[in-house]
Design a protein around this motif. Sequence first.
Motif, PDB file in Angstrom:
ATOM      1  N   VAL A 181       0.832  -1.107   0.034  1.00 39.87           N
ATOM      2  CA  VAL A 181       0.084   0.001  -0.164  1.00 39.87           C
ATOM      3  C   VAL A 181       0.865   1.499  -0.027  1.00 39.87           C
ATOM      4  CG1 VAL A 181      -1.594   1.198   1.394  1.00 39.87           C
ATOM      5  CG2 VAL A 181      -2.180  -1.017   1.118  1.00 39.87           C
ATOM      6  N   THR A 182       1.852   1.251   0.704  1.00 45.25           N
ATOM      7  CA  THR A 182       2.839   2.554   0.844  1.00 45.25           C
ATOM      8  C   THR A 182       3.601   2.423  -0.447  1.00 45.25           C
ATOM      9  OG1 THR A 182       3.317   2.139   3.103  1.00 45.25           O
ATOM     10  CG2 THR A 182       5.056   3.300   1.918  1.00 45.25           C
ATOM     11  N   SER A 183       3.909   1.420  -1.164  1.00 45.89           N
ATOM     12  CA  SER A 183       4.798   1.643  -2.243  1.00 45.89           C
ATOM     13  C   SER A 183       3.871   1.957  -3.494  1.00 45.89           C
ATOM     14  CB  SER A 183       5.154  -0.095  -2.795  1.00 45.89           C
ATOM     15  OG  SER A 183       6.258  -0.304  -1.739  1.00 45.89           O
ATOM     16  N   MET A 184       2.700   1.842  -3.344  1.00 49.02           N
ATOM     17  CA  MET A 184       1.716   2.060  -4.532  1.00 49.02           C
ATOM     18  C   MET A 184       1.494   3.473  -4.612  1.00 49.02           C
ATOM     19  SD  MET A 184       1.078  -0.545  -6.197  1.00 49.02           S
ATOM     20  CE  MET A 184      -0.230   0.391  -7.288  1.00 49.02           C
ATOM     21  N   HIS A 185       1.837   4.490  -3.425  1.00 46.80           N
ATOM     22  CA  HIS A 185       1.759   5.631  -3.797  1.00 46.80           C
ATOM     23  C   HIS A 185       2.662   6.390  -4.693  1.00 46.80           C
ATOM     24  CE1 HIS A 185      -0.649   5.403  -0.070  1.00 46.80           C
ATOM     25  NE2 HIS A 185      -0.944   6.759  -0.373  1.00 46.80           N
ATOM     26  N   MET A 197       0.549  -3.890  -8.000  1.00 45.83           N
ATOM     27  CA  MET A 197       0.018  -4.447  -6.765  1.00 45.83           C
ATOM     28  C   MET A 197       0.348  -5.686  -6.178  1.00 45.83           C
ATOM     29  SD  MET A 197      -2.757  -2.610  -4.422  1.00 45.83           S
ATOM     30  CE  MET A 197      -2.428  -2.430  -2.754  1.00 45.83           C
ATOM     31  N   LEU A 198      -0.359  -6.479  -7.320  1.00 43.55           N
ATOM     32  CA  LEU A 198      -0.377  -7.923  -7.304  1.00 43.55           C
ATOM     33  C   LEU A 198       1.213  -8.485  -6.982  1.00 43.55           C
ATOM     34  CD1 LEU A 198      -3.026  -8.972  -9.810  1.00 43.55           C
ATOM     35  CD2 LEU A 198      -3.044  -9.295  -7.207  1.00 43.55           C
ATOM     36  N   SER A 199       1.952  -7.772  -7.881  1.00 43.42           N
ATOM     37  CA  SER A 199       3.355  -8.460  -7.902  1.00 43.42           C
ATOM     38  C   SER A 199       4.028  -7.966  -6.654  1.00 43.42           C
ATOM     39  CB  SER A 199       4.201  -7.720  -9.078  1.00 43.42           C
ATOM     40  OG  SER A 199       4.469  -6.427  -8.856  1.00 43.42           O
ATOM     41  N   LEU A 200       3.753  -6.864  -6.079  1.00 38.48           N
ATOM     42  CA  LEU A 200       4.172  -6.631  -4.807  1.00 38.48           C
ATOM     43  C   LEU A 200       3.862  -7.441  -3.720  1.00 38.48           C
ATOM     44  CD1 LEU A 200       3.975  -2.336  -5.026  1.00 38.48           C
ATOM     45  CD2 LEU A 200       6.108  -3.818  -5.071  1.00 38.48           C
ATOM     46  N   CYS A 201       2.549  -7.921  -3.768  1.00 40.75           N
ATOM     47  CA  CYS A 201       1.951  -8.692  -2.683  1.00 40.75           C
ATOM     48  C   CYS A 201       2.400 -10.087  -2.704  1.00 40.75           C
ATOM     49  CB  CYS A 201       0.626  -8.315  -2.570  1.00 40.75           C
ATOM     50  SG  CYS A 201       0.044  -6.963  -2.084  1.00 40.75           S
ATOM     51  N   ARG A 226      -8.091   6.116  -6.585  1.00 38.69           N
ATOM     52  CA  ARG A 226      -8.083   7.375  -5.696  1.00 38.69           C
ATOM     53  C   ARG A 226      -6.721   8.067  -5.727  1.00 38.69           C
ATOM     54  NH1 ARG A 226      -5.822   8.884  -0.978  1.00 38.69           N
ATOM     55  NH2 ARG A 226      -5.668   6.608  -0.383  1.00 38.69           N
ATOM     56  N   LEU A 227      -5.552   7.104  -6.051  1.00 41.61           N
ATOM     57  CA  LEU A 227      -4.295   7.822  -6.167  1.00 41.61           C
ATOM     58  C   LEU A 227      -4.048   8.587  -7.417  1.00 41.61           C
ATOM     59  CD1 LEU A 227      -1.939   4.912  -4.570  1.00 41.61           C
ATOM     60  CD2 LEU A 227      -2.968   6.920  -3.323  1.00 41.61           C
ATOM     61  N   ARG A 228      -4.651   7.881  -8.367  1.00 44.82           N
ATOM     62  CA  ARG A 228      -4.510   8.433  -9.693  1.00 44.82           C
ATOM     63  C   ARG A 228      -5.342   9.568  -9.943  1.00 44.82           C
ATOM     64  NH1 ARG A 228      -5.600   2.674 -13.348  1.00 44.82           N
ATOM     65  NH2 ARG A 228      -3.533   1.862 -13.312  1.00 44.82           N
TER      66      ARG A 228
END
Length: 283
Positions: A181-185, A197-201, A226-228
């Motif tokens: 979640v942090t990295s996705m920012h 996100m799937l690859s990070l998890c 939301r981030l986008r």
Amino acid sequence: MEIPRYSTSDFDPAAEFGFLQQNSVKETAPMHTHEFFEIFLVTDGQALHLVNDAVQNIQQGDLVLIRPDDRHCYDYYQSFDFRFINIAFSIETLSLISDLFTPEKPFAVLISAPLPPVTHLSPEESGFAAQELSRASELRRTASPEYARYYFRSLLSFLLCRHFFLPQNRPEIPRRLAQAVTSMHAIANFQQGLPKMLSLCSCSEEHLCREFKRHYHTTPVAFINRLRLEYAAYLLSNTQQEIIDICGQCGFGNLSHFYHLFREKFGLSPGKYRAAARRAELP
């Protein structure tokens, strides 16, 4: 353009820390980095925190730990402005505090995270932190240097332990999910969207959706959108890029879908949002 790097030369040489209180985005420095740590507390309003190629939406009550070499600056979020208190301290000061926690070494995770750690304080906690940070600064002028230094170190130890080391808010969140979640920012990550996100998890989409809904009460796609959209609002307000280019730059592959989501979140089309931002008429 070379990014300025600030040193500890502006610190109080006796108390060994720096204090800064700013009342608007316009008072803040442009993109910069530094050779020391900072903790800043947002005491009013909200703003965008542009840091390490990511965009964080910070608001009243947020306490943020900035590490050496973090590249950051601030910008307006819609028509909002903000105020904050900033305390800067050396790597050596943090090392002294770190020795108190040996052998646990809780700093490692905080320092290695891709983005600065952020924790949200309650109104009571925020008021206490603001009062004590201001008092630490006042003691530089009214008390002995030794007392001011020791007072600050004890306060810093408390803030780090209370708000960054101890489990907060949702301690049951799996570490890998929280880190993702942090990295996705990061802009490059939310541009790629759900596959990133799937690859990070390192899990299936079904598992991610189930765990995300359980811990964050929304879906991964809604979170990414939301981030986008917040980044799109920033680009509309601060650049002359064409809307279709902003759509692609934020990771949306369909312009009409982008328009629909943008209007749903902000109540305006991207074009009208840009026009309102230029007139400073955003709600």
